[in-house]
Design an enzyme around this catalytic site. Structure first.
Site, PDB file in Angstrom:
ATOM      1  N   TYR A 127     -70.721 -85.899  40.968  1.00 47.46           N
ATOM      2  CA  TYR A 127     -71.052 -84.467  41.016  1.00 47.46           C
ATOM      3  C   TYR A 127     -71.221 -83.993  42.467  1.00 47.46           C
ATOM      4  O   TYR A 127     -70.672 -82.959  42.867  1.00 47.46           O
ATOM      5  CB  TYR A 127     -72.339 -84.261  40.219  1.00 47.46           C
ATOM      6  CG  TYR A 127     -72.820 -82.835  40.086  1.00 47.46           C
ATOM      7  CD1 TYR A 127     -72.195 -81.944  39.209  1.00 47.46           C
ATOM      8  CD2 TYR A 127     -73.920 -82.374  40.815  1.00 47.46           C
ATOM      9  CE1 TYR A 127     -72.664 -80.643  39.066  1.00 47.46           C
ATOM     10  CE2 TYR A 127     -74.393 -81.085  40.676  1.00 47.46           C
ATOM     11  CZ  TYR A 127     -73.763 -80.220  39.796  1.00 47.46           C
ATOM     12  OH  TYR A 127     -74.226 -78.935  39.655  1.00 47.46           O
ATOM     13  N   ASP A 129     -58.968 -74.392  28.874  1.00 52.90           N
ATOM     14  CA  ASP A 129     -59.586 -75.514  29.590  1.00 52.90           C
ATOM     15  C   ASP A 129     -58.990 -75.506  30.997  1.00 52.90           C
ATOM     16  O   ASP A 129     -57.772 -75.683  31.150  1.00 52.90           O
ATOM     17  CB  ASP A 129     -59.258 -76.814  28.840  1.00 52.90           C
ATOM     18  CG  ASP A 129     -59.875 -78.032  29.530  1.00 52.90           C
ATOM     19  OD1 ASP A 129     -60.128 -77.972  30.748  1.00 52.90           O
ATOM     20  OD2 ASP A 129     -60.093 -79.039  28.835  1.00 52.90           O
ATOM     21  N   ASP A 132     -63.571 -69.594  29.312  1.00 54.04           N
ATOM     22  CA  ASP A 132     -64.283 -70.825  28.945  1.00 54.04           C
ATOM     23  C   ASP A 132     -63.411 -71.610  27.976  1.00 54.04           C
ATOM     24  O   ASP A 132     -62.349 -71.135  27.564  1.00 54.04           O
ATOM     25  CB  ASP A 132     -65.664 -70.510  28.317  1.00 54.04           C
ATOM     26  CG  ASP A 132     -66.711 -71.581  28.658  1.00 54.04           C
ATOM     27  OD1 ASP A 132     -66.528 -72.744  28.232  1.00 54.04           O
ATOM     28  OD2 ASP A 132     -67.690 -71.257  29.348  1.00 54.04           O
ATOM     29  N   ASN A 158     -67.083 -70.950  38.539  1.00 55.41           N
ATOM     30  CA  ASN A 158     -68.422 -71.375  38.121  1.00 55.41           C
ATOM     31  C   ASN A 158     -68.416 -72.578  37.189  1.00 55.41           C
ATOM     32  O   ASN A 158     -69.373 -73.344  37.179  1.00 55.41           O
ATOM     33  CB  ASN A 158     -69.127 -70.188  37.446  1.00 55.41           C
ATOM     34  CG  ASN A 158     -70.311 -70.632  36.621  1.00 55.41           C
ATOM     35  OD1 ASN A 158     -71.378 -70.939  37.148  1.00 55.41           O
ATOM     36  ND2 ASN A 158     -70.132 -70.713  35.293  1.00 55.41           N
ATOM     37  N   ALA A 159     -67.344 -72.757  36.390  1.00 57.27           N
ATOM     38  CA  ALA A 159     -67.338 -73.837  35.389  1.00 57.27           C
ATOM     39  C   ALA A 159     -67.650 -75.159  36.078  1.00 57.27           C
ATOM     40  O   ALA A 159     -67.086 -75.474  37.122  1.00 57.27           O
ATOM     41  CB  ALA A 159     -65.982 -73.906  34.696  1.00 57.27           C
ATOM     42  N   ARG A 162     -71.852 -69.227  28.783  1.00 56.51           N
ATOM     43  CA  ARG A 162     -73.305 -69.401  28.727  1.00 56.51           C
ATOM     44  C   ARG A 162     -73.869 -69.638  30.130  1.00 56.51           C
ATOM     45  O   ARG A 162     -73.120 -69.682  31.114  1.00 56.51           O
ATOM     46  CB  ARG A 162     -73.665 -70.576  27.831  1.00 56.51           C
ATOM     47  CG  ARG A 162     -73.171 -71.898  28.383  1.00 56.51           C
ATOM     48  CD  ARG A 162     -73.598 -73.048  27.500  1.00 56.51           C
ATOM     49  NE  ARG A 162     -73.516 -74.283  28.233  1.00 56.51           N
ATOM     50  CZ  ARG A 162     -73.135 -75.438  27.704  1.00 56.51           C
ATOM     51  NH1 ARG A 162     -72.793 -75.503  26.432  1.00 56.51           N
ATOM     52  NH2 ARG A 162     -73.116 -76.525  28.441  1.00 56.51           N
ATOM     53  N   ILE A 202     -75.337 -69.890  33.741  1.00 61.36           N
ATOM     54  CA  ILE A 202     -75.144 -69.122  34.969  1.00 61.36           C
ATOM     55  C   ILE A 202     -73.881 -68.257  34.877  1.00 61.36           C
ATOM     56  O   ILE A 202     -73.874 -67.101  35.309  1.00 61.36           O
ATOM     57  CB  ILE A 202     -75.075 -70.092  36.174  1.00 61.36           C
ATOM     58  CG1 ILE A 202     -76.443 -70.790  36.354  1.00 61.36           C
ATOM     59  CG2 ILE A 202     -74.679 -69.362  37.442  1.00 61.36           C
ATOM     60  CD1 ILE A 202     -76.466 -71.909  37.388  1.00 61.36           C
ATOM     61  N   LEU A 212     -73.779 -95.237  40.708  1.00 61.37           N
ATOM     62  CA  LEU A 212     -72.382 -95.590  40.993  1.00 61.37           C
ATOM     63  C   LEU A 212     -71.946 -96.889  40.317  1.00 61.37           C
ATOM     64  O   LEU A 212     -70.881 -96.962  39.709  1.00 61.37           O
ATOM     65  CB  LEU A 212     -72.183 -95.664  42.517  1.00 61.37           C
ATOM     66  CG  LEU A 212     -70.765 -95.926  42.995  1.00 61.37           C
ATOM     67  CD1 LEU A 212     -69.793 -94.866  42.489  1.00 61.37           C
ATOM     68  CD2 LEU A 212     -70.730 -95.979  44.522  1.00 61.37           C
ATOM     69  N   THR A 242     -81.587 -73.469  32.986  1.00 60.55           N
ATOM     70  CA  THR A 242     -80.454 -73.351  32.050  1.00 60.55           C
ATOM     71  C   THR A 242     -80.489 -74.572  31.121  1.00 60.55           C
ATOM     72  O   THR A 242     -81.327 -75.458  31.286  1.00 60.55           O
ATOM     73  CB  THR A 242     -79.086 -73.397  32.767  1.00 60.55           C
ATOM     74  OG1 THR A 242     -78.940 -74.676  33.385  1.00 60.55           O
ATOM     75  CG2 THR A 242     -78.932 -72.306  33.796  1.00 60.55           C
TER      76      THR A 242
HETATM   77  N1  NAD Z   1     -78.321 -75.169  36.287  1.00 64.27           N
HETATM   78  C1  NAD Z   1     -78.559 -75.558  37.526  1.00 64.27           C
HETATM   79  O1  NAD Z   1     -79.709 -75.772  37.904  1.00 64.27           O
HETATM   80  C2  NAD Z   1     -77.441 -75.692  38.512  1.00 64.27           C
HETATM   81  C3  NAD Z   1     -77.752 -76.124  39.798  1.00 64.27           C
HETATM   82  C4  NAD Z   1     -76.743 -76.244  40.730  1.00 64.27           C
HETATM   83  C5  NAD Z   1     -75.445 -75.920  40.399  1.00 64.27           C
HETATM   84  N2  NAD Z   1     -75.148 -75.527  39.139  1.00 64.27           N
HETATM   85  C6  NAD Z   1     -73.741 -75.210  38.857  1.00 64.27           C
HETATM   86  O2  NAD Z   1     -73.654 -73.929  38.252  1.00 64.27           O
HETATM   87  C7  NAD Z   1     -72.525 -73.882  37.391  1.00 64.27           C
HETATM   88  C8  NAD Z   1     -72.944 -73.407  36.008  1.00 64.27           C
HETATM   89  O3  NAD Z   1     -73.951 -74.275  35.525  1.00 64.27           O
HETATM   90  P1  NAD Z   1     -74.772 -74.021  34.162  1.00 64.27           P
HETATM   91  O4  NAD Z   1     -76.114 -74.596  34.399  1.00 64.27           O
HETATM   92  O5  NAD Z   1     -74.653 -72.607  33.759  1.00 64.27           O
HETATM   93  O6  NAD Z   1     -73.966 -74.999  33.185  1.00 64.27           O
HETATM   94  P2  NAD Z   1     -73.608 -74.858  31.634  1.00 64.27           P
HETATM   95  O7  NAD Z   1     -73.273 -76.232  31.194  1.00 64.27           O
HETATM   96  O8  NAD Z   1     -74.688 -74.126  30.904  1.00 64.27           O
HETATM   97  O9  NAD Z   1     -72.311 -73.940  31.652  1.00 64.27           O
HETATM   98  C9  NAD Z   1     -71.077 -74.384  32.177  1.00 64.27           C
HETATM   99  C10 NAD Z   1     -69.951 -73.670  31.440  1.00 64.27           C
HETATM  100  O10 NAD Z   1     -68.711 -74.173  31.961  1.00 64.27           O
HETATM  101  C11 NAD Z   1     -67.825 -74.380  30.867  1.00 64.27           C
HETATM  102  N3  NAD Z   1     -66.806 -75.402  31.164  1.00 64.27           N
HETATM  103  C12 NAD Z   1     -67.005 -76.729  31.321  1.00 64.27           C
HETATM  104  N4  NAD Z   1     -65.825 -77.361  31.473  1.00 64.27           N
HETATM  105  C13 NAD Z   1     -64.857 -76.409  31.422  1.00 64.27           C
HETATM  106  C14 NAD Z   1     -63.447 -76.428  31.499  1.00 64.27           C
HETATM  107  N5  NAD Z   1     -62.788 -77.591  31.638  1.00 64.27           N
HETATM  108  N6  NAD Z   1     -62.765 -75.276  31.379  1.00 64.27           N
HETATM  109  C15 NAD Z   1     -63.424 -74.110  31.210  1.00 64.27           C
HETATM  110  N7  NAD Z   1     -64.763 -74.023  31.124  1.00 64.27           N
HETATM  111  C16 NAD Z   1     -65.484 -75.154  31.226  1.00 64.27           C
HETATM  112  C17 NAD Z   1     -68.756 -74.867  29.762  1.00 64.27           C
HETATM  113  O11 NAD Z   1     -68.132 -74.747  28.488  1.00 64.27           O
HETATM  114  C18 NAD Z   1     -69.966 -73.965  29.942  1.00 64.27           C
HETATM  115  O12 NAD Z   1     -69.862 -72.766  29.194  1.00 64.27           O
HETATM  116  C19 NAD Z   1     -71.929 -75.291  37.404  1.00 64.27           C
HETATM  117  O13 NAD Z   1     -70.865 -75.343  38.334  1.00 64.27           O
HETATM  118  C20 NAD Z   1     -73.076 -76.143  37.875  1.00 64.27           C
HETATM  119  O14 NAD Z   1     -72.641 -77.332  38.478  1.00 64.27           O
HETATM  120  C21 NAD Z   1     -76.111 -75.407  38.192  1.00 64.27           C
END
Ligand code: NAD
Length: 438
Positions: A345, A253, A230, A280-281, A209, A211, A289, A379
């Site tokens: 994070y 995972d 995923d 990307n995950a 899902r 990004i 903290l 997202t």
């Molecule tokens: N949305 C934003 O504004 C934003 C901003 C900066 C960075 N990011 C980064 O972009 C990336 C994607 O973010 P998103 O918003 O699409 O998040 P999201 O939560 O919609 O998607 C993340 C996906 O990673 C998968 N995932 C999580 N843990 C996992 C694991 N242990 N093994 C395999 N898959 C796993 C989840 O199941 C999910 O499908 C992330 O790294 C996030 O930190 C997002």
């Protein structure tokens, strides 16, 4: 379009926004196959070692190039080769080129300045100065315009094509105020310019899902066979994405102890290796903290950083990353600026930048290693943010809006492009020039 954006585009909205000086989020022009990359011709100025290669790269995109301003013209882009600026006095050439024409830049227009990495230049001062100019232009541009500075190392002149293609098109809609570095490299031109990743295999983690799904789609659109990874709990959504992009699904995972070995096995046995790896995950477990339990710390470090290092090590040890390979990390502006409630994070996202720094040097010539640092992207992750903070995050950037997952994906597709061999060690923010960490 978000609700505020629809309002700002309405008759009454335009009036109110104009009168009160409120943010005016212009609808961004994004890449669409078959549509010209930009509206209007490209005005090119300046003269140094990059003028000819830049001109050739722009023409190869099918864009009209003009070299002198014309009355009443609306430009799609203003491009300036500043690599010849070898003294502080000559910075005036920037002013002389841009000042008369900047207001003739059309909607969603592009400003791109080319220069030399300051430490390699005759005048380090003058080349460093280009950064303040370009970033300020990015902040001044209205109506979806963006501005970037591209440092091309001596010897990198022939390696600029894929970057020009990215910057002079809707692919870079939400990228502004960035400094990109291109090094000397042998460049492999793709046989099919519209599907440059044909024949390549890409692994995308967290692809079910958000990004990650957009990355899988864009890499698939560009011709790659995409292995979508995923967690098993996301199995249905993951299969749907894999089917849509004509790729395969790998339920795993990434923090599991056998995950690196299983990934290597899947990639080598099913696909004979991998060309593009996109880490990307990612997860958030926010708390300040003093209130953060160890579980939150450990979970975020395990998913966002430790697993990536283990997967990289396993892929490299098994020689599964093929020549001219790509490793792409997903950082965050929180990893650059820091953020309240996100010590865990931001630690991991800054660590991703460290991964780029160290691996890009180690693998130079064999593979490139880069990262995107997204800002506010629309997202589920950001939909869960409380309204006031969400609205602030969305508007506090030069484009006054959030980006879309596809904007992050397009930047990754640019890194992945076979002709991006000189684009190594970059961390490019996809944040609309967010004020955070700028
Ligand atoms: N949305 C934003 O504004 C934003 C901003 C900066 C960075 N990011 C980064 O972009 C990336 C994607 O973010 P998103 O918003 O699409 O998040 P999201 O939560 O919609 O998607 C993340 C996906 O990673 C998968 N995932 C999580 N843990 C996992 C694991 N242990 N093994 C395999 N898959 C796993 C989840 O199941 C999910 O499908 C992330 O790294 C996030 O930190 C997002």
């Amino acid at each position: 379009m978000d609700r505020y954006q629809s309002f700002a585009r309405s008759g009454l909205g335009r009036f109110v926004v104009g009168r009160l000086g409120l943010p005016d989020p212009y609808p961004l022009r994004r890449h669409s196959p078959g549509k010209p990359p930009l509206d209007g011709p490209v005005l090119i100025g300046g003269g140094g070692r990059l003028a000819d290669p830049v001109g050739a790269a722009v023409k190869s995109l099918g864009l009209d190039v003009v070299s002198g301003p014309a009355e009443g013209e609306r430009y799609g882009a203003l491009v300036f080769d500043a690599s010849g600026i070898d003294s502080v006095e000559r910075l005036r050439e920037l002013y002389e080129f841009f000042q008369p024409v900047i207001r003739s830049l059309g909607p969603c227009g592009r400003v791109v300045v080319f220069g030399t990495p300051p430490e390699r230049a005759e005048s380090q001062i003058a080349q460093r100065a280009l950064e303040g100019f370009t970033r300020s232009v990015g902040k001044e541009l209205k109506r979806g315009g963006t501005a970037q500075l591209v440092h091309v190392e001596p010897g990198g002149e022939g390696a600029i094509g894929s970057t020009v293609r990215f910057l002079l098109s809707g692919r870079s809609a939400y990228v502004s105020g960035q400094v990109i570095r291109i090094g000397a490299a042998e460049v492999e031109a793709p046989s099919d310019a519209d599907r440059p990743l044909t024949g390549k295999v890409a692994l995308v983690t967290g692809a079910a899902r958000g990004i990650g799904a957009a990355i899988a789609e864009v890499l698939g659109r560009d011709g790659a066979t995409v292995v979508c990874l995923d967690v098993p709990a996301q199995g249905d959504e993951l299969s749907a994405v894999a089917n849509r992009v004509g790729g395969t699904a790998l339920q795993l995972d990434i923090t599991a102890s056998d995950a690196p070995a299983r990934i290597v096995e899947h990639l080598t046995q099913r696909h004979g290796g991998v060309d593009v790896v996109v880490h990307n995950a990612g997860i958030t477990r926010d708390r300040t903290l003093g209130r953060m339990d160890a579980g939150r710390w450990d979970a975020v470090v395990a998913v966002n950083l430790a697993s990536q290092e283990r997967v990289n090590d396993a892929l490299l040890a098994a020689d599964a990353l093929r020549p001219n390979g790509r490793i792409v990390g997903v950082s965050s502006i929180a990893g650059i600026a820091g953020n309240v409630g996100q010590t865990n994070y931001a630690t991991t996202k800054a660590g991703v930048i460290g991964m780029v720094d160290s691996l890009s040097r180690r693998l130079a010539g064999r593979a490139t290693v880069n990262a995107v640092a997204p800002g506010f992207i629309e997202t589920r992750m950001t939909a869960a943010v409380p309204l006031f903070i969400r609205e602030a995050g969305r508007r506090m950037n030069s484009l006054s809006q959030g980006g879309l997952p596809v904007d992050v994906a397009e930047a990754i597709a640019w890194f992945a492009h076979p002709a991006s061999a000189g684009v190594n060690g970059n961390v490019v923010r996809v944040c609309g020039q967010s004020l955070l960490g700028a």
